[in-house]
Design an enzyme around this catalytic site. Structure first.
Site, mmCIF file in Angstrom:
data_model
loop_
_atom_site.group_PDB
_atom_site.id
_atom_site.type_symbol
_atom_site.label_atom_id
_atom_site.label_comp_id
_atom_site.label_asym_id
_atom_site.label_seq_id
_atom_site.Cartn_x
_atom_site.Cartn_y
_atom_site.Cartn_z
ATOM 1 N N TYR A 81 0.848 -1.229 0.033
ATOM 2 C CA TYR A 81 0.114 -0.080 0.001
ATOM 3 C C TYR A 81 0.857 1.248 0.001
ATOM 4 O O TYR A 81 1.734 1.368 0.842
ATOM 5 C CB TYR A 81 -1.010 0.145 1.289
ATOM 6 C CG TYR A 81 -2.034 -0.727 1.051
ATOM 7 C CD1 TYR A 81 -2.255 -1.622 -0.119
ATOM 8 C CD2 TYR A 81 -3.005 -1.029 2.339
ATOM 9 C CE1 TYR A 81 -3.618 -2.405 -0.061
ATOM 10 C CE2 TYR A 81 -4.149 -1.815 2.199
ATOM 11 C CZ TYR A 81 -4.278 -2.640 1.230
ATOM 12 O OH TYR A 81 -5.387 -3.303 1.057
ATOM 13 N N HIS A 156 -3.051 -12.100 0.186
ATOM 14 C CA HIS A 156 -3.896 -11.045 -0.590
ATOM 15 C C HIS A 156 -4.696 -11.556 -1.731
ATOM 16 O O HIS A 156 -5.921 -11.115 -1.635
ATOM 17 C CB HIS A 156 -2.908 -9.877 -0.966
ATOM 18 C CG HIS A 156 -3.317 -8.515 -0.948
ATOM 19 N ND1 HIS A 156 -2.749 -7.378 -1.032
ATOM 20 C CD2 HIS A 156 -4.663 -8.250 -1.003
ATOM 21 C CE1 HIS A 156 -3.517 -6.402 -1.041
ATOM 22 N NE2 HIS A 156 -4.763 -6.718 -0.995
ATOM 23 N N GLN A 212 -11.193 -11.837 4.017
ATOM 24 C CA GLN A 212 -11.421 -10.589 3.401
ATOM 25 C C GLN A 212 -11.906 -10.469 2.038
ATOM 26 O O GLN A 212 -11.497 -11.015 1.334
ATOM 27 C CB GLN A 212 -10.311 -9.618 3.559
ATOM 28 C CG GLN A 212 -10.581 -8.126 3.552
ATOM 29 C CD GLN A 212 -9.394 -7.251 3.660
ATOM 30 O OE1 GLN A 212 -8.825 -6.486 2.871
ATOM 31 N NE2 GLN A 212 -8.711 -7.181 4.829
ATOM 32 N N ALA A 242 -17.379 -1.622 1.563
ATOM 33 C CA ALA A 242 -18.616 -1.657 2.240
ATOM 34 C C ALA A 242 -19.289 -0.274 1.906
ATOM 35 O O ALA A 242 -20.392 -0.442 1.874
ATOM 36 C CB ALA A 242 -18.260 -1.407 3.658
ATOM 37 N N LYS A 247 -19.385 5.669 -3.346
ATOM 38 C CA LYS A 247 -20.488 6.243 -4.044
ATOM 39 C C LYS A 247 -21.764 6.299 -3.480
ATOM 40 O O LYS A 247 -22.611 6.738 -4.083
ATOM 41 C CB LYS A 247 -20.368 5.390 -5.288
ATOM 42 C CG LYS A 247 -19.255 5.044 -6.432
ATOM 43 C CD LYS A 247 -18.905 6.337 -7.100
ATOM 44 C CE LYS A 247 -18.045 6.136 -8.081
ATOM 45 N NZ LYS A 247 -18.355 5.319 -9.182
ATOM 46 N N ARG A 317 -9.679 9.603 4.846
ATOM 47 C CA ARG A 317 -8.587 10.461 5.263
ATOM 48 C C ARG A 317 -9.039 11.365 6.075
ATOM 49 O O ARG A 317 -8.158 12.281 6.746
ATOM 50 C CB ARG A 317 -8.008 11.010 3.675
ATOM 51 C CG ARG A 317 -7.428 10.254 2.716
ATOM 52 C CD ARG A 317 -7.169 11.064 1.537
ATOM 53 N NE ARG A 317 -8.296 11.631 0.740
ATOM 54 C CZ ARG A 317 -8.402 12.780 0.639
ATOM 55 N NH1 ARG A 317 -7.626 13.847 1.286
ATOM 56 N NH2 ARG A 317 -9.635 13.113 0.020
ATOM 57 N N ILE A 319 -11.106 12.845 9.697
ATOM 58 C CA ILE A 319 -11.393 12.452 11.116
ATOM 59 C C ILE A 319 -12.961 12.401 11.056
ATOM 60 O O ILE A 319 -13.618 11.641 11.717
ATOM 61 C CB ILE A 319 -10.657 13.404 12.077
ATOM 62 C CG1 ILE A 319 -9.251 13.102 12.281
ATOM 63 C CG2 ILE A 319 -11.457 13.169 13.402
ATOM 64 C CD1 ILE A 319 -8.248 13.694 13.138
ATOM 65 N N HIS A 321 -15.236 11.936 9.099
ATOM 66 C CA HIS A 321 -15.615 10.606 8.411
ATOM 67 C C HIS A 321 -15.572 9.455 9.311
ATOM 68 O O HIS A 321 -16.566 8.664 9.155
ATOM 69 C CB HIS A 321 -14.807 10.198 7.055
ATOM 70 C CG HIS A 321 -15.097 11.343 5.961
ATOM 71 N ND1 HIS A 321 -14.284 11.573 4.758
ATOM 72 C CD2 HIS A 321 -16.122 12.336 5.760
ATOM 73 C CE1 HIS A 321 -14.611 12.394 4.088
ATOM 74 N NE2 HIS A 321 -15.761 13.131 4.646
ATOM 75 N N ASN A 325 -18.813 7.392 10.602
ATOM 76 C CA ASN A 325 -18.784 6.049 10.205
ATOM 77 C C ASN A 325 -19.078 5.137 11.697
ATOM 78 O O ASN A 325 -19.657 4.293 11.741
ATOM 79 C CB ASN A 325 -17.589 5.544 9.763
ATOM 80 C CG ASN A 325 -17.408 5.944 8.324
ATOM 81 O OD1 ASN A 325 -18.054 5.958 7.768
ATOM 82 N ND2 ASN A 325 -16.247 5.838 8.027
#
EC number: 1.1.1.-
Length: 398
Positions: A81, A156, A212, A242, A247, A317, A319, A321, A325
Protein backbone atom coordinates in the site's frame (compact mmCIF):
# COMPACT_ATOMS: atom_id res chain seq x y z
CA UNK A 1 2.11 5.69 48.03
CA UNK A 2 -1.55 4.73 47.57
CA UNK A 3 -2.29 1.07 46.92
CA UNK A 4 -5.00 -0.49 44.79
CA UNK A 5 -7.86 -2.35 46.41
CA UNK A 6 -8.29 -5.94 45.22
CA UNK A 7 -11.97 -5.38 44.44
CA UNK A 8 -11.00 -2.54 42.10
CA UNK A 9 -8.72 -4.88 40.15
CA UNK A 10 -11.60 -7.26 39.51
CA UNK A 11 -14.21 -4.59 38.87
CA UNK A 12 -15.56 -3.88 35.38
CA UNK A 13 -13.73 -1.58 32.99
CA UNK A 14 -15.22 1.88 32.41
CA UNK A 15 -17.45 2.57 29.44
CA UNK A 16 -15.44 3.18 26.23
CA UNK A 17 -15.00 6.63 24.67
CA UNK A 18 -17.15 5.40 21.77
CA UNK A 19 -18.73 2.15 20.60
CA UNK A 20 -15.49 1.53 18.71
CA UNK A 21 -14.03 0.54 22.07
CA UNK A 22 -16.66 -2.10 22.81
CA UNK A 23 -14.53 -4.95 21.52
CA UNK A 24 -15.57 -8.21 19.92
CA UNK A 25 -14.04 -11.66 19.55
CA UNK A 26 -12.62 -11.90 16.04
CA UNK A 27 -13.97 -15.36 15.20
CA UNK A 28 -14.72 -18.78 16.70
CA UNK A 29 -11.18 -19.82 15.74
CA UNK A 30 -9.42 -16.59 16.78
CA UNK A 31 -10.05 -15.33 20.30
CA UNK A 32 -8.23 -12.01 19.91
CA UNK A 33 -10.38 -8.97 20.87
CA UNK A 34 -10.81 -6.31 18.20
CA UNK A 35 -12.81 -3.19 17.44
CA UNK A 36 -16.00 -3.75 15.42
CA UNK A 37 -14.81 -1.37 12.68
CA UNK A 38 -11.35 -1.82 11.24
CA UNK A 39 -9.33 1.19 10.09
CA UNK A 40 -8.24 0.66 6.50
CA UNK A 41 -4.77 2.05 5.80
CA UNK A 42 -4.90 2.10 2.00
CA UNK A 43 -4.93 5.91 2.15
CA UNK A 44 -2.11 6.23 4.71
CA UNK A 45 0.71 7.57 2.57
CA UNK A 46 1.11 10.11 -0.22
CA UNK A 47 2.62 7.96 -2.99
CA UNK A 48 -0.78 7.24 -4.54
CA UNK A 49 -2.25 10.71 -3.99
CA UNK A 50 -3.16 11.13 -7.67
CA UNK A 51 -5.72 8.34 -7.42
CA UNK A 52 -6.63 8.30 -3.73
CA UNK A 53 -6.25 11.92 -2.67
CA UNK A 54 -3.53 13.58 -0.65
CA UNK A 55 -2.64 12.60 2.90
CA UNK A 56 0.62 13.86 4.34
CA UNK A 57 2.32 12.19 7.29
CA UNK A 58 0.98 14.65 9.88
CA UNK A 59 -2.59 14.07 8.69
CA UNK A 60 -2.05 10.31 8.77
CA UNK A 61 -0.79 10.47 12.34
CA UNK A 62 -3.80 12.57 13.35
CA UNK A 63 -6.19 10.05 11.79
CA UNK A 64 -4.49 7.15 13.56
CA UNK A 65 -4.58 9.11 16.83
CA UNK A 66 -8.29 9.84 16.42
CA UNK A 67 -9.07 6.18 15.72
CA UNK A 68 -7.13 5.03 18.79
CA UNK A 69 -8.61 7.79 20.98
CA UNK A 70 -12.09 6.58 20.03
CA UNK A 71 -11.19 3.10 21.27
CA UNK A 72 -10.09 1.59 17.96
CA UNK A 73 -7.39 -1.07 17.97
CA UNK A 74 -7.80 -2.90 14.62
CA UNK A 75 -5.78 -1.66 11.60
CA UNK A 76 -5.68 -3.18 8.11
CA UNK A 77 -2.76 -2.56 5.76
CA UNK A 78 -0.69 -4.44 3.15
CA UNK A 79 2.95 -4.76 2.16
CA UNK A 80 2.53 -2.66 -0.99
CA UNK A 81 0.00 0.00 0.00
CA UNK A 82 1.21 3.47 -0.99
CA UNK A 83 4.51 2.01 -2.26
CA UNK A 84 5.19 0.64 1.24
CA UNK A 85 4.54 3.95 3.01
CA UNK A 86 1.41 2.64 4.74
CA UNK A 87 3.25 0.00 6.77
CA UNK A 88 6.18 2.36 7.36
CA UNK A 89 4.04 5.22 8.69
CA UNK A 90 1.99 2.89 10.88
CA UNK A 91 5.24 1.54 12.31
CA UNK A 92 6.49 5.06 13.01
CA UNK A 93 3.17 5.95 14.63
CA UNK A 94 3.19 2.92 16.95
CA UNK A 95 6.84 3.53 17.88
CA UNK A 96 6.23 7.21 18.67
CA UNK A 97 3.10 6.44 20.71
CA UNK A 98 4.57 3.27 22.31
CA UNK A 99 1.25 1.53 21.71
CA UNK A 100 2.19 -1.56 19.71
CA UNK A 101 0.85 -3.88 22.40
CA UNK A 102 -2.55 -2.15 22.25
CA UNK A 103 -2.93 -2.48 18.47
CA UNK A 104 -4.05 -5.43 16.33
CA UNK A 105 -2.25 -5.13 13.01
CA UNK A 106 -3.30 -7.02 9.89
CA UNK A 107 -1.12 -6.92 6.79
CA UNK A 108 -0.90 -8.90 3.55
CA UNK A 109 1.48 -10.55 1.12
CA UNK A 110 1.18 -11.77 -2.45
CA UNK A 111 1.31 -8.94 -5.02
CA UNK A 112 4.63 -7.41 -6.09
CA UNK A 113 5.43 -4.72 -3.53
CA UNK A 114 8.91 -3.67 -4.74
CA UNK A 115 8.36 -2.69 -8.39
CA UNK A 116 7.93 0.95 -7.41
CA UNK A 117 11.64 1.01 -6.53
CA UNK A 118 13.20 -1.82 -8.53
CA UNK A 119 11.12 -1.51 -11.69
CA UNK A 120 8.78 -3.91 -13.43
CA UNK A 121 10.13 -7.36 -14.28
CA UNK A 122 13.03 -7.46 -11.83
CA UNK A 123 11.33 -8.29 -8.50
CA UNK A 124 9.75 -11.53 -9.78
CA UNK A 125 10.02 -13.33 -6.43
CA UNK A 126 8.70 -10.39 -4.45
CA UNK A 127 5.28 -11.53 -5.66
CA UNK A 128 3.35 -14.78 -5.53
CA UNK A 129 1.92 -17.20 -3.00
CA UNK A 130 5.15 -19.19 -2.68
CA UNK A 131 7.52 -19.59 0.26
CA UNK A 132 10.20 -17.18 -0.99
CA UNK A 133 7.71 -14.35 -1.56
CA UNK A 134 6.20 -14.98 1.87
CA UNK A 135 9.61 -15.01 3.56
CA UNK A 136 10.73 -11.68 2.09
CA UNK A 137 7.39 -9.97 2.57
CA UNK A 138 7.13 -10.87 6.27
CA UNK A 139 10.77 -9.94 6.83
CA UNK A 140 10.15 -6.51 5.31
CA UNK A 141 6.74 -5.96 6.96
CA UNK A 142 8.21 -6.63 10.40
CA UNK A 143 10.93 -4.08 9.71
CA UNK A 144 8.56 -1.41 8.38
CA UNK A 145 6.02 -1.92 11.16
CA UNK A 146 8.83 -1.87 13.76
CA UNK A 147 7.45 -4.96 15.45
CA UNK A 148 8.45 -8.55 16.13
CA UNK A 149 5.08 -10.04 15.22
CA UNK A 150 2.11 -9.58 12.90
CA UNK A 151 -1.28 -10.19 14.46
CA UNK A 152 -3.03 -11.26 11.24
CA UNK A 153 -1.27 -12.09 7.98
CA UNK A 154 -3.44 -12.36 4.88
CA UNK A 155 -2.72 -13.97 1.57
CA UNK A 156 -3.80 -10.98 -0.54
CA UNK A 157 -4.97 -12.87 -3.63
CA UNK A 158 -4.83 -16.50 -4.72
CA UNK A 159 -2.65 -16.76 -7.85
CA UNK A 160 -3.06 -20.46 -8.77
CA UNK A 161 0.73 -20.99 -9.00
CA UNK A 162 1.57 -22.43 -5.57
CA UNK A 163 0.33 -25.69 -4.10
CA UNK A 164 -1.89 -25.64 -1.04
CA UNK A 165 0.59 -27.75 0.98
CA UNK A 166 3.46 -25.33 0.25
CA UNK A 167 1.32 -22.35 1.20
CA UNK A 168 -0.13 -23.76 4.41
CA UNK A 169 3.12 -25.38 5.57
CA UNK A 170 5.00 -22.09 5.04
CA UNK A 171 2.37 -20.04 6.86
CA UNK A 172 2.25 -22.51 9.74
CA UNK A 173 6.03 -22.22 10.11
CA UNK A 174 5.66 -18.46 10.69
CA UNK A 175 3.02 -19.10 13.35
CA UNK A 176 5.31 -21.58 15.08
CA UNK A 177 8.10 -18.98 15.05
CA UNK A 178 5.79 -16.40 16.64
CA UNK A 179 6.20 -13.95 13.76
CA UNK A 180 2.52 -14.33 12.80
CA UNK A 181 -0.35 -15.06 15.20
CA UNK A 182 -3.40 -15.60 12.98
CA UNK A 183 -3.88 -16.35 9.28
CA UNK A 184 -6.28 -14.72 6.83
CA UNK A 185 -7.00 -14.90 3.12
CA UNK A 186 -8.50 -12.38 0.67
CA UNK A 187 -10.05 -12.41 -2.79
CA UNK A 188 -9.95 -16.18 -3.15
CA UNK A 189 -12.58 -18.71 -4.30
CA UNK A 190 -14.37 -20.60 -1.55
CA UNK A 191 -13.18 -23.96 -2.86
CA UNK A 192 -9.53 -22.93 -2.43
CA UNK A 193 -10.05 -21.74 1.14
CA UNK A 194 -12.00 -24.90 1.95
CA UNK A 195 -9.24 -27.10 0.54
CA UNK A 196 -6.56 -25.12 2.40
CA UNK A 197 -8.36 -25.25 5.75
CA UNK A 198 -9.17 -28.93 5.34
CA UNK A 199 -5.50 -29.65 4.62
CA UNK A 200 -4.46 -27.61 7.66
CA UNK A 201 -6.91 -29.41 9.95
CA UNK A 202 -5.89 -32.84 8.71
CA UNK A 203 -2.17 -32.09 9.02
CA UNK A 204 -2.31 -30.32 12.38
CA UNK A 205 -1.41 -26.96 10.82
CA UNK A 206 -2.81 -23.47 11.42
CA UNK A 207 -5.98 -22.75 9.44
CA UNK A 208 -7.27 -19.47 8.06
CA UNK A 209 -9.35 -17.71 10.74
CA UNK A 210 -10.54 -14.73 8.71
CA UNK A 211 -11.58 -14.00 5.13
CA UNK A 212 -11.48 -10.53 3.54
CA UNK A 213 -13.61 -9.65 0.56
CA UNK A 214 -15.89 -7.14 -1.16
CA UNK A 215 -19.42 -6.77 0.22
CA UNK A 216 -22.08 -4.08 0.22
CA UNK A 217 -25.82 -3.91 -0.51
CA UNK A 218 -25.11 -3.81 -4.26
CA UNK A 219 -22.29 -6.38 -4.31
CA UNK A 220 -23.54 -9.48 -2.53
CA UNK A 221 -21.64 -12.24 -4.33
CA UNK A 222 -19.83 -13.09 -1.10
CA UNK A 223 -23.12 -14.42 0.28
CA UNK A 224 -23.29 -17.19 -2.31
CA UNK A 225 -20.47 -19.51 -1.19
CA UNK A 226 -17.90 -17.55 0.81
CA UNK A 227 -20.12 -16.60 3.75
CA UNK A 228 -21.35 -20.19 4.30
CA UNK A 229 -17.76 -21.40 3.94
CA UNK A 230 -16.58 -18.90 6.56
CA UNK A 231 -19.32 -19.99 8.94
CA UNK A 232 -18.43 -23.66 8.45
CA UNK A 233 -14.74 -23.11 9.25
CA UNK A 234 -15.30 -20.63 12.10
CA UNK A 235 -13.87 -17.69 10.15
CA UNK A 236 -14.53 -13.97 10.53
CA UNK A 237 -15.24 -11.85 7.46
CA UNK A 238 -13.58 -8.46 7.11
CA UNK A 239 -15.16 -6.32 4.43
CA UNK A 240 -13.75 -3.78 2.00
CA UNK A 241 -15.79 -1.64 -0.42
CA UNK A 242 -18.47 -1.45 2.26
CA UNK A 243 -19.39 2.06 1.08
CA UNK A 244 -19.49 1.25 -2.62
CA UNK A 245 -16.10 2.81 -3.42
CA UNK A 246 -17.32 6.03 -1.85
CA UNK A 247 -20.36 6.17 -4.17
CA UNK A 248 -22.98 5.75 -1.43
CA UNK A 249 -23.57 9.43 -0.78
CA UNK A 250 -26.59 11.68 -0.67
CA UNK A 251 -27.06 14.56 -3.09
CA UNK A 252 -26.25 17.01 -0.30
CA UNK A 253 -23.01 15.18 0.49
CA UNK A 254 -21.97 15.17 -3.16
CA UNK A 255 -22.80 18.87 -3.49
CA UNK A 256 -20.67 19.69 -0.44
CA UNK A 257 -17.76 17.67 -1.86
CA UNK A 258 -17.96 19.53 -5.17
CA UNK A 259 -18.15 22.89 -3.39
CA UNK A 260 -14.94 21.93 -1.59
CA UNK A 261 -13.31 20.99 -4.90
CA UNK A 262 -13.34 17.29 -4.04
CA UNK A 263 -15.36 15.06 -6.34
CA UNK A 264 -15.60 11.28 -6.37
CA UNK A 265 -12.35 9.45 -7.11
CA UNK A 266 -11.67 9.01 -10.83
CA UNK A 267 -10.07 5.62 -10.14
CA UNK A 268 -13.52 4.35 -9.11
CA UNK A 269 -15.36 5.81 -12.10
CA UNK A 270 -15.78 9.44 -11.05
CA UNK A 271 -19.59 9.63 -10.94
CA UNK A 272 -22.45 7.68 -9.40
CA UNK A 273 -24.26 5.18 -11.59
CA UNK A 274 -28.05 5.18 -11.58
CA UNK A 275 -27.99 2.11 -9.34
CA UNK A 276 -25.56 3.73 -6.88
CA UNK A 277 -27.75 6.82 -6.78
CA UNK A 278 -30.82 4.67 -6.08
CA UNK A 279 -28.99 2.84 -3.29
CA UNK A 280 -27.87 6.14 -1.79
CA UNK A 281 -31.50 7.28 -1.72
CA UNK A 282 -32.59 4.04 -0.05
CA UNK A 283 -29.83 4.35 2.53
CA UNK A 284 -31.03 7.89 3.18
CA UNK A 285 -34.57 6.66 3.81
CA UNK A 286 -33.35 4.16 6.40
CA UNK A 287 -31.04 6.78 7.92
CA UNK A 288 -33.99 9.13 8.40
CA UNK A 289 -35.91 6.37 10.18
CA UNK A 290 -33.03 6.16 12.66
CA UNK A 291 -32.72 9.92 13.13
CA UNK A 292 -29.45 10.39 11.28
CA UNK A 293 -28.36 11.90 7.97
CA UNK A 294 -25.46 9.48 7.53
CA UNK A 295 -26.00 7.10 4.62
CA UNK A 296 -22.52 5.68 5.19
CA UNK A 297 -23.39 4.72 8.76
CA UNK A 298 -26.42 2.83 7.47
CA UNK A 299 -24.34 1.06 4.81
CA UNK A 300 -21.98 -0.14 7.54
CA UNK A 301 -24.86 -1.05 9.86
CA UNK A 302 -26.28 -3.20 7.04
CA UNK A 303 -23.15 -5.38 7.07
CA UNK A 304 -23.05 -5.48 10.87
CA UNK A 305 -26.62 -6.83 10.84
CA UNK A 306 -26.13 -9.46 8.15
CA UNK A 307 -24.05 -12.09 9.98
CA UNK A 308 -21.95 -12.62 13.12
CA UNK A 309 -18.20 -12.02 13.05
CA UNK A 310 -18.36 -9.39 10.28
CA UNK A 311 -15.93 -6.45 10.52
CA UNK A 312 -16.29 -3.65 7.95
CA UNK A 313 -13.13 -1.77 6.99
CA UNK A 314 -13.49 2.01 7.07
CA UNK A 315 -11.02 3.99 5.00
CA UNK A 316 -10.87 7.62 4.07
CA UNK A 317 -8.60 10.44 5.08
CA UNK A 318 -10.71 12.71 7.29
CA UNK A 319 -11.40 12.47 11.01
CA UNK A 320 -14.96 13.73 10.53
CA UNK A 321 -15.64 10.73 8.27
CA UNK A 322 -14.28 8.42 10.98
CA UNK A 323 -16.69 9.81 13.58
CA UNK A 324 -19.52 9.65 11.06
CA UNK A 325 -18.84 5.97 10.42
CA UNK A 326 -18.73 5.16 14.14
CA UNK A 327 -22.44 6.04 14.25
CA UNK A 328 -23.06 2.69 12.54
CA UNK A 329 -22.31 0.90 15.81
CA UNK A 330 -25.34 2.48 17.46
CA UNK A 331 -27.75 1.49 14.68
CA UNK A 332 -29.74 -1.75 14.61
CA UNK A 333 -31.34 -2.65 11.29
CA UNK A 334 -34.44 -4.82 11.13
CA UNK A 335 -35.09 -7.59 8.63
CA UNK A 336 -37.55 -5.29 6.86
CA UNK A 337 -34.91 -2.56 6.49
CA UNK A 338 -32.35 -5.07 5.21
CA UNK A 339 -34.83 -6.38 2.63
CA UNK A 340 -35.68 -2.83 1.59
CA UNK A 341 -32.04 -2.01 0.90
CA UNK A 342 -31.49 -5.28 -0.94
CA UNK A 343 -34.53 -4.66 -3.14
CA UNK A 344 -32.61 -1.88 -4.91
CA UNK A 345 -30.12 -4.30 -6.45
CA UNK A 346 -30.44 -7.66 -8.15
CA UNK A 347 -28.72 -10.64 -6.52
CA UNK A 348 -29.31 -14.13 -7.86
CA UNK A 349 -27.63 -16.95 -5.91
CA UNK A 350 -27.98 -19.13 -9.00
CA UNK A 351 -27.46 -22.87 -9.26
CA UNK A 352 -27.62 -25.02 -7.15
CA UNK A 353 -29.36 -22.74 -4.66
CA UNK A 354 -32.25 -22.06 -7.03
CA UNK A 355 -32.85 -25.82 -7.04
CA UNK A 356 -31.74 -27.09 -3.63
CA UNK A 357 -32.75 -24.03 -1.62
CA UNK A 358 -30.81 -22.44 1.22
CA UNK A 359 -30.07 -23.48 4.80
CA UNK A 360 -33.25 -23.59 6.94
CA UNK A 361 -31.12 -22.50 9.90
CA UNK A 362 -31.02 -19.08 8.23
CA UNK A 363 -34.56 -18.86 6.85
CA UNK A 364 -36.64 -21.20 9.00
CA UNK A 365 -38.07 -22.53 5.72
CA UNK A 366 -37.62 -26.13 4.66
CA UNK A 367 -35.84 -26.86 1.42
CA UNK A 368 -38.01 -28.50 -1.28
CA UNK A 369 -36.64 -31.99 -0.70
CA UNK A 370 -37.25 -31.72 3.07
CA UNK A 371 -40.67 -30.10 2.71
CA UNK A 372 -41.95 -32.94 0.52
CA UNK A 373 -41.51 -35.40 3.38
CA UNK A 374 -43.28 -33.70 6.29
CA UNK A 375 -43.84 -30.33 7.99
CA UNK A 376 -40.70 -29.32 9.88
CA UNK A 377 -39.56 -26.72 12.44
CA UNK A 378 -35.94 -25.59 12.66
CA UNK A 379 -33.60 -24.13 15.25
CA UNK A 380 -32.45 -20.75 13.96
CA UNK A 381 -28.84 -19.71 13.68
CA UNK A 382 -27.47 -16.99 15.98
CA UNK A 383 -27.97 -13.48 14.62
CA UNK A 384 -25.42 -10.68 14.37
CA UNK A 385 -24.94 -8.20 17.21
CA UNK A 386 -26.13 -5.46 14.86
CA UNK A 387 -29.40 -7.18 13.98
CA UNK A 388 -32.40 -5.39 15.52
CA UNK A 389 -34.49 -8.39 16.57
CA UNK A 390 -31.50 -9.94 18.33
CA UNK A 391 -31.25 -7.00 20.75
CA UNK A 392 -34.83 -6.35 21.85
CA UNK A 393 -34.76 -4.76 25.26
CA UNK A 394 -30.97 -4.43 25.26
CA UNK A 395 -29.47 -1.14 26.35
CA UNK A 396 -25.99 -1.99 25.13
CA UNK A 397 -24.76 -1.17 21.68
CA UNK A 398 -21.56 -3.18 21.42
Amino acid sequence: MTGTRILELFGPAPEPPSELGRYRILSPTAGIRVSPLQLGALSIGDAWSTDLGSMDKDSAMELLDAYAASGGNFIDTANGYQNEQSETWIGEWMASRTNRDQMVIATKFGPDYRAHELGKGLPVNYSGNHKRSLHMSVRDSLRKLQTSWIDILYLHTWDYTTSIPELMDSLHHLVQRGEVLYLGICNTPAWVVSAANTYAQQQGKTQFSVYQGRWNPLRREIERDILPMARHFGMAVTVYDALGSGKFQSRDMLARRKDQGEGLRAIYGGEQTALEEAMSKALGVVAAQHGTESVTAVALAYLLAKAPYVFPIIGGRKIQHLHDNIQALSLRLSQEEIKYLESVGDFDPGFPYDMAGVDPADTGIATPIVAQAAPMAFVQRSKAIGYAESNKGSQTSG
